[in-house]
Design a protein around this motif. Sequence first.
Motif: not given
Lengths: 115, 216
Positions: B116-121, B139-144, B35-44
């Motif tokens: 596997i939750e990857n590092v936020g990046n 990808l969270s809707v709080a992003e672009g 699982l890959i996303s930017s930090p704070g997208a809600g993986k955890t």
Amino acid sequence: MHELSIAQSVVEAVEKELESQPGALLRKIGLRIGELSGVDPDSLRFSWECLTRETGFEGVALVIETRAWQRRCPPCDIVFAVSDYQTVCPQCGTRETEHAGGNELDIAYLELETP
Amino acid sequence: MTQIPMERKVLGENDRIAAALREEFHRRGIFCLNLISSPGAGKTLLLEKTLEGFAPDRRVAVLTGDIQTDNDARRLARYGFPVQQITTAGACHLDARMIERHLANWDLSTIGLLLIENVGNLVCPTSYDLGEDAKVVILSVAEGDDKPLKYPGIFHRAELLVLSKIDLLPYVPFDIAAARDNARKVNPAIEIVELSSTTGAGLDAWRAWLDRRAVH
């Protein structure tokens, strides 16, 4: 910013390769980096300089060839470069195209001075 | 001056370990997601909701990566399944060796699903194969909504796109149709699920994808 880890991996892979080239002096490393690889050539060069300073690899040139993102259209049997995210076949317009390049992160060649 | 062809992948050593992990997972019938996303997208939080929905006898385990702290592992451990934190101490991604090292602590015969939750990046984890069956990008809707175009590497490699935090849609300028369209430009075959881990909307679609994909 994982270019430092990438540079470290280049050092390790090349060191291994040089074991079979005793006495040879390494001058250049040819790399192939695809548009989709997520590796930025400039920051890789910078990382390389920082990492190899005062080591046996100091002064070794990184020659980076960048590769375009490419897709293949099986019905038309053509490979085309993707520009502006257009993955549809420019010839027949199908969306059913396949990946054909752009993920490369390869060491292509070494240039050595041999005794 | 002599030029000698080398033709090796820069991350060949990582790929070698990842291939061995993949072979072992397949031999043991373990299905593995990265699982890959930017930090704070809600993986955890998505993982918490996923674990919460599993029966207690579900053979699931989680590896969670962060640069520092074991906060995520503590959050995830509350659901009673095996969880390990991988602290990378500065590295912006997980690599196959880290996975191999942490799996040595577990009896793999008790695991059927490895998350596997990857590092936020969104950039660096893209290059490192972990032996997974599929990458999932969140990808969270709080992003672009143009992130698939800005970070084509990960959207190109992911099998599933999770559009998360859809409960925030009334408050943000995110255009969900544009995001879907952008993701499909980069990867025409990508599957897409929209959900909110907070309200639970769309979680059924995520679980259905997981169950369907995990049996193959």
